[in-house]
Design an enzyme around this catalytic site. Structure first.
Site, PDB file in Angstrom:
ATOM      1  N   TYR A  16       0.841  -1.200   0.000  1.00 57.45           N
ATOM      2  CA  TYR A  16       0.000   0.000   0.000  1.00 57.45           C
ATOM      3  C   TYR A  16       0.878   1.253   0.000  1.00 57.45           C
ATOM      4  CZ  TYR A  16      -3.055   3.652   1.782  1.00 57.45           C
ATOM      5  OH  TYR A  16      -3.725   4.839   1.958  1.00 57.45           O
ATOM      6  N   GLU A  38     -11.792   5.479   4.732  1.00 53.94           N
ATOM      7  CA  GLU A  38     -11.283   6.379   5.775  1.00 53.94           C
ATOM      8  C   GLU A  38     -12.316   6.543   6.881  1.00 53.94           C
ATOM      9  OE1 GLU A  38      -8.294   7.403   6.206  1.00 53.94           O
ATOM     10  OE2 GLU A  38      -7.386   7.201   4.233  1.00 53.94           O
ATOM     11  N   TRP A  46      -5.162   1.900  10.320  1.00 50.56           N
ATOM     12  CA  TRP A  46      -5.348   1.767   8.880  1.00 50.56           C
ATOM     13  C   TRP A  46      -5.066   0.333   8.426  1.00 50.56           C
ATOM     14  CZ3 TRP A  46      -8.171   3.596   5.363  1.00 50.56           C
ATOM     15  CH2 TRP A  46      -7.898   3.400   4.008  1.00 50.56           C
TER      16      TRP A  46
END
Length: 190
Positions: A16, A38, A46
């Site tokens: 990522y 988000e 995350w």
């Protein structure tokens, strides 16, 4: 490869960081997906959301905005039983509400990019102490999104969204991606 301070050794996280984070994104579908992700991340790490992203794509219709906007209460209740996602009724209802708000925007891509003047803001941070959690641009985005009917779009979420989608480039200068992305932006300039 030197990476940003937040990237751990998890291969999913490294991929990522190396392929997505900070890369300017102008695809409406992907911008919508990131906005929802988000929001799902609020209060969590995350990496938790990254590990669940594929399952979210499967159970949330590939993040098809029209289909999410049309989700029924019964479908949201069914998602509350899905172990592969974060089962939070407020966040799932927010996904539907945000899809409806997204569809009301005349040009959602131009709208979200307007908070950085339509072009990536390139930061030149030396270390983590310089990277903000909130900026005036993120505060303005949050306020405008809320006014447009969105939820789970506070300024911290908005800044993380701006970082993830390359509206701002916050790879620190000691990260290999910094030079690559700054070069990509410089090569696009006239």
């Amino acid at each position: 490869m030197p990476r940003c301070f937040w990237c751990n050794e998890d291969p999913l996280y490294m991929d990522y960081h190396d392929q997505e984070w900070g890369v300017p994104l102008r695809d409406a579908q992907m911008l919508f997906e990131f906005l929802l992700l988000e929001g799902f991340q609020a209060g969590l790490s995350w990496i938790t959301i990254l590990k669940k992203r594929e399952r979210y794509r499967e159970v949330m219709f590939g993040f098809d905005v029209q289909r999410i906007a049309a989700m029924t209460d019964a479908e949201i209740e069914a998602l509350m039983l899905e172990p592969g996602i974060v089962r939070n009724r407020l966040k799932l209802n927010a996904a539907r509400k945000n899809a409806l708000a997204w569809l009301r925007l005349e040009d959602p891509v131009a709208f979200v990019w307007s908070f950085v003047g339509g072009e990536p803001k390139i930061n030149h941070f030396k270390d983590r102490s310089e990277v903000p959690a909130i900026t005036p641009e993120a505060e303005a985005m949050s306020k405008a999104l809320k006014k447009a009917g969105f939820t789970f779009v506070g300024p911290t979420i908005c800044y993380a969204y701006m970082q993830a989608t390359g509206m701002v480039m916050d790879h620190t200068i000691d990260c290999d991606r910094y030079a690559e992305l700054v070069g990509d932006v410089d090569n696009r300039l006239p």
